[in-house]
Scaffold this motif. Structure first.
Motif, PDB file in Angstrom:
ATOM      1  N   ALA A 151      17.481   2.300  -1.054  1.00  0.00           N
ATOM      2  CA  ALA A 151      16.111   2.313  -0.518  1.00  0.00           C
ATOM      3  C   ALA A 151      15.132   2.855  -1.550  1.00  0.00           C
ATOM      4  N   CYS A 152      15.534   3.903  -2.275  1.00  0.00           N
ATOM      5  CA  CYS A 152      14.684   4.476  -3.316  1.00  0.00           C
ATOM      6  C   CYS A 152      14.458   3.459  -4.441  1.00  0.00           C
ATOM      7  N   SER A 153      15.495   2.713  -4.789  1.00  0.00           N
ATOM      8  CA  SER A 153      15.380   1.701  -5.839  1.00  0.00           C
ATOM      9  C   SER A 153      14.427   0.589  -5.425  1.00  0.00           C
ATOM     10  N   VAL A 154      14.547   0.136  -4.195  1.00  0.00           N
ATOM     11  CA  VAL A 154      13.657  -0.918  -3.708  1.00  0.00           C
ATOM     12  C   VAL A 154      12.210  -0.433  -3.694  1.00  0.00           C
ATOM     13  N   THR A 155      11.997   0.789  -3.245  1.00  0.00           N
ATOM     14  CA  THR A 155      10.649   1.357  -3.233  1.00  0.00           C
ATOM     15  C   THR A 155      10.081   1.445  -4.641  1.00  0.00           C
ATOM     16  N   ALA A 156      10.898   1.894  -5.587  1.00  0.00           N
ATOM     17  CA  ALA A 156      10.439   2.010  -6.974  1.00  0.00           C
ATOM     18  C   ALA A 156      10.104   0.639  -7.555  1.00  0.00           C
ATOM     19  N   ILE A 176       6.813   6.765 -11.859  1.00  0.00           N
ATOM     20  CA  ILE A 176       7.718   6.115 -10.914  1.00  0.00           C
ATOM     21  C   ILE A 176       9.104   5.975 -11.526  1.00  0.00           C
ATOM     22  N   VAL A 177       9.162   5.535 -12.769  1.00  0.00           N
ATOM     23  CA  VAL A 177      10.454   5.368 -13.440  1.00  0.00           C
ATOM     24  C   VAL A 177      11.157   6.717 -13.604  1.00  0.00           C
ATOM     25  N   ALA A 185       7.542  12.377  -3.678  1.00  0.00           N
ATOM     26  CA  ALA A 185       6.661  11.861  -4.728  1.00  0.00           C
ATOM     27  C   ALA A 185       6.628  10.337  -4.701  1.00  0.00           C
ATOM     28  N   LEU A 186       7.784   9.705  -4.504  1.00  0.00           N
ATOM     29  CA  LEU A 186       7.789   8.246  -4.415  1.00  0.00           C
ATOM     30  C   LEU A 186       7.017   7.766  -3.181  1.00  0.00           C
ATOM     31  N   ALA A 187       7.107   8.500  -2.082  1.00  0.00           N
ATOM     32  CA  ALA A 187       6.329   8.148  -0.881  1.00  0.00           C
ATOM     33  C   ALA A 187       4.832   8.278  -1.175  1.00  0.00           C
ATOM     34  N   ALA A 188       4.447   9.321  -1.898  1.00  0.00           N
ATOM     35  CA  ALA A 188       3.040   9.501  -2.253  1.00  0.00           C
ATOM     36  C   ALA A 188       2.551   8.361  -3.153  1.00  0.00           C
ATOM     37  N   PHE A 189       3.391   7.963  -4.117  1.00  0.00           N
ATOM     38  CA  PHE A 189       3.024   6.827  -4.962  1.00  0.00           C
ATOM     39  C   PHE A 189       2.899   5.553  -4.139  1.00  0.00           C
TER      40      PHE A 189
END
Length: 109
Positions: free
Chosen positions: A31-36, A59-60, A99-103
């Motif tokens: 899920a984190c990979s797909v979001t990124a 992000i990376v 942080a990924l959610a914020a991005f």
């Protein structure tokens, strides 16, 4: 008459709990990979401004940090008696996720 033994080698029989946890870490990593990837795709469609480039770099870096924490935890869960998740790793994984959610929110707006 004795009751059931404590496990295969005289230790604790963890059952399927470590495997379920390992699978949960894999699903979360996916899920984190797909979001990124979606955030990167959206950021790369932009004008290429320095802010967007910095966003892509963040992000990376966040994805790589989360991938590292998840990989270490998955490997640790492969042991017969897995060690508990270190508080530092738990905080790192939570911060990467937030942080990924914020991005993601910033990309949508």
């Amino acid at each position: 008459m004795s009751g059931p033994g404590p496990g295969p080698a005289g230790g604790r029989d963890a059952g399927l709990q470590p495997e379920r946890t390992r699978l949960a870490w894999r699903r979360t990593t996916l899920a984190c990979s797909v979001t990124a990837v979606l955030a990167l795709r959206q950021a790369l469609r932009g004008s290429g401004s320095p802010v967007e480039v910095a966003g892509v770099a963040m992000i990376v870096l966040l994805w790589l940090a989360f991938l590292g924490v998840a990989h270490r935890r998955i490997r640790a869960l492969a042991a017969y008696r897995p060690a508990p998740l270190a508080p530092r790793s738990a905080v790192g994984a939570a911060l990467c996720t937030l942080a990924l959610a914020a991005f993601a929110v910033a990309v949508i707006l």
